[in-house]
Design a protein around this motif. Structure first.
Motif, PDB file in Angstrom:
ATOM      1  N   ARG A   1      30.729  -0.565  11.762  1.00  0.00           N
ATOM      2  CA  ARG A   1      29.792  -0.129  10.712  1.00  0.00           C
ATOM      3  C   ARG A   1      30.432   0.864   9.738  1.00  0.00           C
ATOM      4  N   HIS A   2      31.630   1.315  10.039  1.00  0.00           N
ATOM      5  CA  HIS A   2      32.231   2.358   9.194  1.00  0.00           C
ATOM      6  C   HIS A   2      32.590   1.838   7.811  1.00  0.00           C
ATOM      7  N   HIS A   3      32.896   0.536   7.750  1.00  0.00           N
ATOM      8  CA  HIS A   3      33.359  -0.013   6.476  1.00  0.00           C
ATOM      9  C   HIS A   3      32.235  -0.740   5.752  1.00  0.00           C
ATOM     10  N   SER A   4      32.038  -0.395   4.492  1.00  0.00           N
ATOM     11  CA  SER A   4      31.108  -1.147   3.650  1.00  0.00           C
ATOM     12  C   SER A   4      31.912  -1.989   2.673  1.00  0.00           C
ATOM     13  N   ILE A   5      31.686  -3.291   2.727  1.00  0.00           N
ATOM     14  CA  ILE A   5      32.332  -4.195   1.780  1.00  0.00           C
ATOM     15  C   ILE A   5      31.732  -3.998   0.397  1.00  0.00           C
ATOM     16  N   ILE A   6      30.471  -3.576   0.379  1.00  0.00           N
ATOM     17  CA  ILE A   6      29.713  -3.513  -0.873  1.00  0.00           C
ATOM     18  C   ILE A   6      29.933  -2.200  -1.643  1.00  0.00           C
ATOM     19  N   ALA A   7      30.114  -1.107  -0.927  1.00  0.00           N
ATOM     20  CA  ALA A   7      30.158   0.223  -1.563  1.00  0.00           C
ATOM     21  C   ALA A   7      31.131   0.339  -2.745  1.00  0.00           C
ATOM     22  N   PRO A   8      32.331  -0.257  -2.673  1.00  0.00           N
ATOM     23  CA  PRO A   8      33.241  -0.104  -3.828  1.00  0.00           C
ATOM     24  C   PRO A   8      32.701  -0.724  -5.112  1.00  0.00           C
ATOM     25  N   ALA A   9      31.744  -1.639  -4.985  1.00  0.00           N
ATOM     26  CA  ALA A   9      31.161  -2.259  -6.182  1.00  0.00           C
ATOM     27  C   ALA A   9      29.916  -1.507  -6.655  1.00  0.00           C
ATOM     28  N   ALA A  10      29.423  -0.590  -5.821  1.00  0.00           N
ATOM     29  CA  ALA A  10      28.209   0.165  -6.164  1.00  0.00           C
ATOM     30  C   ALA A  10      28.581   1.462  -6.886  1.00  0.00           C
ATOM     31  N   CYS A  11      27.573   2.116  -7.474  1.00  0.00           N
ATOM     32  CA  CYS A  11      27.827   3.430  -8.092  1.00  0.00           C
ATOM     33  C   CYS A  11      28.139   4.454  -7.013  1.00  0.00           C
ATOM     34  N   GLY A  12      27.497   4.313  -5.872  1.00  0.00           N
ATOM     35  CA  GLY A  12      27.731   5.232  -4.771  1.00  0.00           C
ATOM     36  C   GLY A  12      26.937   4.816  -3.554  1.00  0.00           C
ATOM     37  N   GLN A  13      27.165   5.566  -2.475  1.00  0.00           N
ATOM     38  CA  GLN A  13      26.518   5.247  -1.197  1.00  0.00           C
ATOM     39  C   GLN A  13      25.893   6.506  -0.612  1.00  0.00           C
ATOM     40  N   ILE A  14      24.675   6.369  -0.089  1.00  0.00           N
ATOM     41  CA  ILE A  14      24.005   7.486   0.578  1.00  0.00           C
ATOM     42  C   ILE A  14      23.673   7.031   1.991  1.00  0.00           C
ATOM     43  N   SER A  15      24.102   7.810   2.966  1.00  0.00           N
ATOM     44  CA  SER A  15      24.024   7.339   4.347  1.00  0.00           C
ATOM     45  C   SER A  15      23.702   8.488   5.290  1.00  0.00           C
ATOM     46  N   GLY A  16      22.708   8.302   6.139  1.00  0.00           N
ATOM     47  CA  GLY A  16      22.514   9.257   7.225  1.00  0.00           C
ATOM     48  C   GLY A  16      21.314  10.173   7.115  1.00  0.00           C
ATOM     49  N   PHE A  17      20.476   9.991   6.106  1.00  0.00           N
ATOM     50  CA  PHE A  17      19.357  10.915   5.916  1.00  0.00           C
ATOM     51  C   PHE A  17      18.005  10.293   6.229  1.00  0.00           C
ATOM     52  N   GLY A  18      18.024   9.225   7.017  1.00  0.00           N
ATOM     53  CA  GLY A  18      16.780   8.552   7.358  1.00  0.00           C
ATOM     54  C   GLY A  18      16.105   8.028   6.094  1.00  0.00           C
ATOM     55  N   ALA A  19      14.766   8.045   6.097  1.00  0.00           N
ATOM     56  CA  ALA A  19      14.030   7.524   4.937  1.00  0.00           C
ATOM     57  C   ALA A  19      14.410   8.273   3.660  1.00  0.00           C
ATOM     58  N   GLN A  20      14.834   9.524   3.836  1.00  0.00           N
ATOM     59  CA  GLN A  20      15.239  10.344   2.695  1.00  0.00           C
ATOM     60  C   GLN A  20      16.429   9.710   1.948  1.00  0.00           C
ATOM     61  N   SER A  21      17.226   8.908   2.642  1.00  0.00           N
ATOM     62  CA  SER A  21      18.350   8.226   1.964  1.00  0.00           C
ATOM     63  C   SER A  21      17.842   7.360   0.823  1.00  0.00           C
ATOM     64  N   TYR A  22      16.703   6.700   1.051  1.00  0.00           N
ATOM     65  CA  TYR A  22      16.139   5.853  -0.009  1.00  0.00           C
ATOM     66  C   TYR A  22      15.683   6.711  -1.189  1.00  0.00           C
ATOM     67  N   VAL A  23      15.047   7.856  -0.866  1.00  0.00           N
ATOM     68  CA  VAL A  23      14.569   8.744  -1.934  1.00  0.00           C
ATOM     69  C   VAL A  23      15.766   9.234  -2.752  1.00  0.00           C
ATOM     70  N   LEU A  24      16.812   9.643  -2.059  1.00  0.00           N
ATOM     71  CA  LEU A  24      18.014  10.131  -2.746  1.00  0.00           C
ATOM     72  C   LEU A  24      18.655   9.016  -3.578  1.00  0.00           C
ATOM     73  N   GLY A  25      18.650   7.809  -3.022  1.00  0.00           N
ATOM     74  CA  GLY A  25      19.201   6.660  -3.747  1.00  0.00           C
ATOM     75  C   GLY A  25      18.408   6.376  -5.010  1.00  0.00           C
TER      76      GLY A  25
END
Ligand code: DQA
Length: 147
Positions: A112-136
């Motif tokens: 799970r450490h590697h995201s194939i998608i993240a390099p194509a995205a503006c950024g990645q938010i990970s680890g804050f539970g539902a708050q990750s969606y809010v931050l995103g």
């Protein structure tokens, strides 16, 4: 009104009952409601899409710009780690895309450490539970407001 698409990947329809020690007790609908409240205060309008199918997610990203969406928040779930097709759809999209994860994928199993998608995205938010969606969502809105 900024139209933003929120995409939930595979198995996220089971949130609230699925491995709650990792993903929390909130259901996908409850997370969506929280996001709606944030969006309402920021002149944004959300559309939600959940799919367990890679092609369905690729299709949705592919038409999002033509449908008038201004940005995308996506939790690609397990496809994060496997999907070149979703990464290519994100790369092909002119829209800002922010990747989110409930759990901290970097402190879980190695696959799970590697995201194939993240390099194509503006950024990645990970680890804050539902708050990750809010931050995103706030990240996407921030990007749109800075343009
Ligand atoms: C997830 C993390 C992924 O590794 C996993 O396959 C998921 C959920 C998260 O939100 O923490 O289904 O994207």
């Amino acid at each position: 009104m900024k139209k933003i698409l929120v995409i939930h990947g595979p198995n996220l329809q089971l949130l609230g009952q699925r491995e709650t020690a990792i993903y929390g007790v909130l259901t996908m609908e409850e997370i969506n409601k929280t996001l709606e409240a944030v969006a309402a205060s920021r002149q944004a309008q959300l559309t939600f899409f959940q799919s367990n199918h890679e092609g369905g997610i690729v299709d949705r990203i592919g038409v999002a710009s033509a449908e008038g969406f201004a940005g995308i928040v996506i939790n690609p779930a397990a496809y994060t780690h496997t999907s070149v097709a979703i990464r290519d759809a994100v790369s092909a999209s002119p829209l800002p895309v922010v990747e989110v994860h409930l759990s901290n994928i970097h402190k879980r199993e190695e696959f799970r450490h590697h995201s194939i998608i993240a390099p194509a995205a503006c950024g990645q938010i990970s680890g804050f539970g539902a708050q990750s969606y809010v931050l995103g969502l706030m990240a996407v809105i921030g990007i749109l407001e800075s343009h």
